[in-house]
Design an enzyme around this catalytic site. Sequence first.
Site: not given
Length: 331
Positions: A136, A161
Amino acid sequence: MPHDERKPMKRYLVTGVAGFIGANVAAALLRAGHEVVGVDNINDYYDPLLKRYRLVPLLTEPHFSFVETDLADARATQALFADRPFHVVIHLAAQAGVRYSLQNPGAYVQSNLVGFQHVIDGCCAHPPEHLVFASSSSVYGNSDREWLSESDATDQPVSLYAATKKSNEVVAHTMAHLHQLPTTGLRFFTVYGPAGRPDMAYFSFTRAILAGSPIRVFNHGHLERDFTYIDDIVAGVLAVAEAPPTELQTPFRLLNLGNHEPVALGDFIATLERLLGREANKLFVEMQPGDVHRTAADIESARSLVGFRPSTSLADGLEQFVTWYREYYRE
């Protein structure tokens, strides 16, 4: 699309196949004439009916099979890999969402760390030609660089995350080195499009604007995102999957997949307002913990390697999404 006889059919494992990117990747692989085994646990992080909706067209394909299981279950994942060999593994399953990681960190540990390790273990025990996994843009944290490059430091994540995705990259690098496992991590930049994730801003903003509800504009609108349309992302994933790294010592690489055109949040909202024919009721609020100010992908590595050239403008991509949204929700 009929199978190209010049290219042999391959068996792909696509994890997170009921997810936004996973379903679109699987559909593209099937159109290209490959066999796809899809895995998903259909959790309730967001509406499972939307996940089932994405699966419907896949389930009618003769070369698609679906396994509903949780990759955090070690035995189930071992059985998945032992059951049949995979030429390529595309690991997209993950607990997504920056903000939700503040509320439920355990979900990220189970899916993004434990589940990821089980997939890596399966690949080491039954090596594919290539393991491709989703990272990501969040790993870059609040970088002050104009363009985010794969060579930039990523040791200051600002959300759990992001930290789990950084961990995935480090673990995958180690296992690629120890087991000579050709591996590529893809750093996705704000992927959007029809049947996307309801927790993403473009989706929740559309819902709120049509309902006449206020939208929360974080950091008073002073944010930029490199919005990347789903079709461009899928093209990049498939092209990368066919080009495994060949380095002798550590066959591992990281690649940005983004649009290379960051958009200011205000411009994004204005585009959505025009497409919906309604003005948003904006509630300007402070920066959300875990968020970053700007994402802007340097995509030269992916361009040089596989010719990655995203071509969908934000206006065109959002128009496709709005059309789908109105049809799906009968708005």
